[in-house]
Design a protein around this motif. Structure first.
Motif, PDB file in Angstrom:
ATOM      1  N   ASP A  73      42.930  34.425  56.403  1.00 30.87           N
ATOM      2  CA  ASP A  73      43.598  35.359  55.479  1.00 30.87           C
ATOM      3  C   ASP A  73      43.591  34.816  54.054  1.00 30.87           C
ATOM      4  OD1 ASP A  73      44.084  37.068  57.531  1.00 30.87           O
ATOM      5  OD2 ASP A  73      46.211  36.560  57.763  1.00 30.87           O
ATOM      6  N   ALA A  74      43.763  33.507  53.933  1.00 36.85           N
ATOM      7  CA  ALA A  74      43.776  32.913  52.586  1.00 36.85           C
ATOM      8  C   ALA A  74      42.411  33.113  51.924  1.00 36.85           C
ATOM      9  CB  ALA A  74      44.124  31.428  52.667  1.00 36.85           C
ATOM     10  N   ILE A  75      41.340  33.001  52.721  1.00 29.02           N
ATOM     11  CA  ILE A  75      39.990  33.171  52.156  1.00 29.02           C
ATOM     12  C   ILE A  75      39.805  34.621  51.686  1.00 29.02           C
ATOM     13  CG2 ILE A  75      37.512  33.139  52.688  1.00 29.02           C
ATOM     14  CD1 ILE A  75      38.184  30.750  54.621  1.00 29.02           C
ATOM     15  N   THR A  76      40.193  35.556  52.534  1.00 23.18           N
ATOM     16  CA  THR A  76      40.102  36.970  52.133  1.00 23.18           C
ATOM     17  C   THR A  76      40.979  37.210  50.905  1.00 23.18           C
ATOM     18  OG1 THR A  76      39.984  37.443  54.471  1.00 23.18           O
ATOM     19  CG2 THR A  76      40.251  39.336  53.042  1.00 23.18           C
ATOM     20  N   GLY A  77      42.176  36.654  50.923  1.00 24.26           N
ATOM     21  CA  GLY A  77      43.118  36.839  49.816  1.00 24.26           C
ATOM     22  C   GLY A  77      42.564  36.278  48.520  1.00 24.26           C
ATOM     23  N   TYR A  78      41.896  35.152  48.619  1.00 28.83           N
ATOM     24  CA  TYR A  78      41.320  34.551  47.408  1.00 28.83           C
ATOM     25  C   TYR A  78      40.328  35.522  46.765  1.00 28.83           C
ATOM     26  CZ  TYR A  78      38.260  32.017  44.367  1.00 28.83           C
ATOM     27  OH  TYR A  78      37.506  31.672  43.275  1.00 28.83           O
ATOM     28  N   TYR A  79      39.419  36.063  47.564  1.00 23.73           N
ATOM     29  CA  TYR A  79      38.404  36.958  46.982  1.00 23.73           C
ATOM     30  C   TYR A  79      38.974  38.327  46.633  1.00 23.73           C
ATOM     31  CZ  TYR A  79      34.801  33.517  47.818  1.00 23.73           C
ATOM     32  OH  TYR A  79      34.056  32.379  47.771  1.00 23.73           O
ATOM     33  N   THR A  80      40.023  38.721  47.329  1.00 25.01           N
ATOM     34  CA  THR A  80      40.596  40.038  47.045  1.00 25.01           C
ATOM     35  C   THR A  80      41.451  40.015  45.778  1.00 25.01           C
ATOM     36  OG1 THR A  80      40.751  40.281  49.440  1.00 25.01           O
ATOM     37  CG2 THR A  80      41.855  41.960  48.131  1.00 25.01           C
ATOM     38  N   ASP A  81      42.132  38.885  45.558  1.00 24.84           N
ATOM     39  CA  ASP A  81      43.156  38.882  44.509  1.00 24.84           C
ATOM     40  C   ASP A  81      42.918  37.979  43.308  1.00 24.84           C
ATOM     41  OD1 ASP A  81      44.833  40.702  45.653  1.00 24.84           O
ATOM     42  OD2 ASP A  81      45.819  39.205  46.911  1.00 24.84           O
ATOM     43  N   ILE A  82      42.255  36.824  43.511  1.00 23.60           N
ATOM     44  CA  ILE A  82      42.295  35.864  42.382  1.00 23.60           C
ATOM     45  C   ILE A  82      40.948  35.257  42.006  1.00 23.60           C
ATOM     46  CG2 ILE A  82      44.707  35.229  42.717  1.00 23.60           C
ATOM     47  CD1 ILE A  82      43.804  32.641  44.012  1.00 23.60           C
ATOM     48  N   ASN A  83      39.870  35.670  42.648  1.00 26.70           N
ATOM     49  CA  ASN A  83      38.584  35.021  42.383  1.00 26.70           C
ATOM     50  C   ASN A  83      38.311  34.843  40.888  1.00 26.70           C
ATOM     51  OD1 ASN A  83      35.903  34.070  42.754  1.00 26.70           O
ATOM     52  ND2 ASN A  83      35.176  36.124  42.262  1.00 26.70           N
ATOM     53  N   SER A  84      38.166  33.597  40.477  1.00 31.64           N
ATOM     54  CA  SER A  84      37.789  33.274  39.090  1.00 31.64           C
ATOM     55  C   SER A  84      37.593  31.762  39.018  1.00 31.64           C
ATOM     56  CB  SER A  84      38.877  33.701  38.104  1.00 31.64           C
ATOM     57  OG  SER A  84      40.085  33.097  38.475  1.00 31.64           O
ATOM     58  N   ASN A  85      36.900  31.316  37.966  1.00 30.59           N
ATOM     59  CA  ASN A  85      36.573  29.884  37.917  1.00 30.59           C
ATOM     60  C   ASN A  85      37.801  29.051  37.508  1.00 30.59           C
ATOM     61  OD1 ASN A  85      35.071  27.546  38.088  1.00 30.59           O
ATOM     62  ND2 ASN A  85      33.277  28.482  37.149  1.00 30.59           N
ATOM     63  N   VAL A  86      37.762  27.788  37.953  1.00 29.42           N
ATOM     64  CA  VAL A  86      38.916  26.905  37.700  1.00 29.42           C
ATOM     65  C   VAL A  86      38.676  26.027  36.481  1.00 29.42           C
ATOM     66  CG1 VAL A  86      39.777  26.815  40.059  1.00 29.42           C
ATOM     67  CG2 VAL A  86      37.951  25.263  39.383  1.00 29.42           C
ATOM     68  N   HIS A  87      39.769  25.566  35.898  1.00 29.11           N
ATOM     69  CA  HIS A  87      39.752  24.600  34.794  1.00 29.11           C
ATOM     70  C   HIS A  87      38.971  25.093  33.575  1.00 29.11           C
ATOM     71  CE1 HIS A  87      39.921  21.752  38.471  1.00 29.11           C
ATOM     72  NE2 HIS A  87      41.139  21.957  38.062  1.00 29.11           N
ATOM     73  N   ARG A  88      38.782  26.398  33.429  1.00 31.67           N
ATOM     74  CA  ARG A  88      37.924  26.867  32.332  1.00 31.67           C
ATOM     75  C   ARG A  88      38.552  27.946  31.476  1.00 31.67           C
ATOM     76  NH1 ARG A  88      31.824  26.000  34.625  1.00 31.67           N
ATOM     77  NH2 ARG A  88      32.389  23.983  35.510  1.00 31.67           N
ATOM     78  N   GLY A  89      39.101  28.971  32.107  1.00 32.33           N
ATOM     79  CA  GLY A  89      39.488  30.144  31.310  1.00 32.33           C
ATOM     80  C   GLY A  89      40.938  30.107  30.883  1.00 32.33           C
ATOM     81  N   VAL A  90      41.242  30.776  29.790  1.00 29.84           N
ATOM     82  CA  VAL A  90      42.648  30.948  29.412  1.00 29.84           C
ATOM     83  C   VAL A  90      43.204  32.198  30.082  1.00 29.84           C
ATOM     84  CG1 VAL A  90      42.538  29.845  27.152  1.00 29.84           C
ATOM     85  CG2 VAL A  90      42.011  32.276  27.347  1.00 29.84           C
ATOM     86  N   HIS A  91      42.322  33.000  30.667  1.00 29.76           N
ATOM     87  CA  HIS A  91      42.799  34.285  31.184  1.00 29.76           C
ATOM     88  C   HIS A  91      43.609  34.106  32.463  1.00 29.76           C
ATOM     89  CE1 HIS A  91      39.771  34.691  34.399  1.00 29.76           C
ATOM     90  NE2 HIS A  91      38.925  34.142  33.550  1.00 29.76           N
ATOM     91  N   TYR A  92      44.352  35.137  32.758  1.00 29.58           N
ATOM     92  CA  TYR A  92      45.347  35.113  33.828  1.00 29.58           C
ATOM     93  C   TYR A  92      44.774  34.612  35.170  1.00 29.58           C
ATOM     94  CZ  TYR A  92      48.797  36.952  37.139  1.00 29.58           C
ATOM     95  OH  TYR A  92      49.694  37.077  38.142  1.00 29.58           O
ATOM     96  N   LEU A  93      43.674  35.242  35.595  1.00 34.33           N
ATOM     97  CA  LEU A  93      43.140  34.900  36.922  1.00 34.33           C
ATOM     98  C   LEU A  93      42.678  33.451  36.979  1.00 34.33           C
ATOM     99  CD1 LEU A  93      41.119  38.081  37.993  1.00 34.33           C
ATOM    100  CD2 LEU A  93      43.358  37.315  38.759  1.00 34.33           C
ATOM    101  N   SER A  94      42.069  33.001  35.912  1.00 29.54           N
ATOM    102  CA  SER A  94      41.581  31.621  35.903  1.00 29.54           C
ATOM    103  C   SER A  94      42.751  30.641  35.999  1.00 29.54           C
ATOM    104  CB  SER A  94      40.766  31.362  34.640  1.00 29.54           C
ATOM    105  OG  SER A  94      40.331  30.027  34.642  1.00 29.54           O
ATOM    106  N   GLN A  95      43.847  31.010  35.370  1.00 30.68           N
ATOM    107  CA  GLN A  95      45.014  30.122  35.462  1.00 30.68           C
ATOM    108  C   GLN A  95      45.589  30.121  36.865  1.00 30.68           C
ATOM    109  OE1 GLN A  95      47.840  30.481  32.310  1.00 30.68           O
ATOM    110  NE2 GLN A  95      46.239  30.363  30.760  1.00 30.68           N
ATOM    111  N   ILE A  96      45.578  31.296  37.485  1.00 29.49           N
ATOM    112  CA  ILE A  96      46.103  31.361  38.864  1.00 29.49           C
ATOM    113  C   ILE A  96      45.217  30.525  39.790  1.00 29.49           C
ATOM    114  CG2 ILE A  96      46.535  32.873  40.840  1.00 29.49           C
ATOM    115  CD1 ILE A  96      48.225  34.168  39.048  1.00 29.49           C
TER     116      ILE A  96
END
Ligand code: PLP
Length: 407
Positions: A42-65
């Motif tokens: 479920d966590a894997i599905t949840g990751y792609y459904t809700d928060i997929n974005s790159n880490v340590h890079r963006g200032v945008h909301y999803l990247s921070q999550i």
């Protein structure tokens, strides 16, 4: 056992409900990889459904999550192995990647011609070959702690092998092919008396018993997510801060730098210095669900369940005529390797598979062990928290049936 409800545990793993070859699956290949509980799926599905974005890079909301979630895993890993600092946890692709990282980076900084690297006779190929490659590159020498017929390391020879020439010891906590639990705390203490750091391969220990890197005083500890009910493609290198700081980076790229100019690059701090490029974000984040799952049940409960099952299975197996268990150390964990005189392990594996029973056959990436026992390979049944006595009974009945066909 307070939290351990085997029916509930089994219900948490969807794949265990499937059939293989028209029979209910009996999964006994956990040393290779474990099945995943629904919370991880479920966590894997949840990751792609809700928060997929790159880490340590963006200032945008999803990247921070996603960055926060990735760093939550690091903290959970720190607590899981009782490390002192988050930044001593390097997130890698897995055990093999972690060992190669240490061999390359520690090797660059500390290994010179004529130096010695000590490993043991029961290592997985991934704790042999990276050191051999380093020895070839540097003109260093690989020394091997021998083991006896039971699959127990010779501690007297180990003590003799340690010398001023020894620059690192790399040993497995639990042998994937024999099940032997090595006395690593004592082995680390001995190495430290010679000023030698120790890498422990915990690929077959992390999912079966409590580990405390500070209590062990281990210098490097490595393991894989996929063997501890987590996703594939993620693993851990724990390293003491002083060693990680003294080692050069592994790979160059994004995230591992502070400043890049064409004239000079300065490297990032720990842990990012060793985490070049986009990591396996999904696996990194979702490993946290596996850690929570294990913690909810409790490693002591898991260990007690698996130890009882191992004793039960060993007794049943020993009662079958012609079966020879390979690996009979007093201290064992979750692995039953065996041969049957006059029968090739592969044939047993194929017949068990027809009955829906998944075991592994072959050398288990530990060819030197097979050479020592003068066998082509073994049949290996390896246990996880969701295995039951009924699984063992089905396996033993299947084995008896296979042997009547093969003998
Ligand atoms: N070390 C041991 C003791 C293992 O059992 C394994 C995998 O079976 C490894 C290392 C390699 O792990 P991975 O293939 O996840 O890198």
């Amino acid at each position: 056992m307070k939290n351990f409800d085997i029916d509930k545990v089994r219900a948490d793993f969807p794949l265990l409900k499937r059939e293989v070859n028209g029979k209910p699956l009996v999964y006994l290949d956990n040393g290779a990889t474990t099945q995943k509980p629904k919370v991880v799926i479920d966590a894997i599905t949840g990751y792609y459904t809700d928060i997929n974005s790159n880490v340590h890079r963006g200032v945008h909301y999803l990247s921070q999550i996603s960055t926060d979630a990735f760093e939550v895993t690091r903290r959970k890993l720190r607590d899981f192995i009782h490390a002192k600092e988050d930044y001593e946890i390097i997130i890698t692709k897995g055990t093999t990647d972690s060992i190669n990282l240490v061999a390359q980076c520690y090797g660059k900084a500390f290994i010179q011609e004529g130096d010695e690297i000590v490993i043991s006779a029961m290592e997985h190929h991934s704790n042999i070959v990276p050191w051999q490659m380093l020895c070839d590159e540097k003109g260093a020498v690989l020394r091997v702690i021998p083991m006896d017929k039971a699959g127990v390391l010779d501690q007297a020879v180990y003590a003799e092998l340690l010398s001023a020439k020894t620059k690192i010891v790399a040993i497995t906590y639990v042998s994937n092919a024999l099940g032997t639990i090595n006395p690593i705390k004592e082995m680390i203490q001995l190495a430290h008396q010679h000023g030698v750091p120790v890498l422990v391969d915990a690929a077959q220990a992390i999912q079966h018993m409590q580990l405390d890197v500070q209590d062990l005083d281990v210098d490097f500890l490595v393991f894989s997510g996929h063997k501890m009910y987590g996703p594939t493609g993620v693993g851990v290198l724990y390293g003491k801060e002083k060693w990680l700081n003294a080692m050069p980076p592994y790979q160059g790229g994004g995230d591992m730098i502070k400043d890049v100019t064409f004239a000079k690059t300065t490297y990032n701090e720990l842990p990012f210095k060793f985490e070049a490029g986009t990591p396996n974000i999904e696996a990194g984040i979702c490993l946290a669900a596996a850690i929570d799952y294990i913690n909810d049940i409790g490693l002591d409960e898991i260990k007690a369940h698996e130890d009882a099952l191992l004793a039960y299975a060993t007794e049943k197996l020993n009662a079958i005529q012609g079966v020879r268990v390979i690996g009979t150390a007093a201290q064992k964990s979750s692995v039953l390797s065996f041969v049957v005189d006059g029968v090739h392990p592969y044939d047993i594996g194929v017949l068990l598979d027809k009955l829906g029973i998944a075991v592994r056959t072959g050398h288990h990436c530990a060819q030197p062990i097979m050479d020592q026992f003068e066998i082509p390979g073994t049949v290996r049944a390896s246990l996880a928290m969701y295995n039951t006595k009924a699984d063992i009974d089905t396996f033993i009945a299947g084995l008896n049936r296979a042997l009547t066909m093969l003998l």
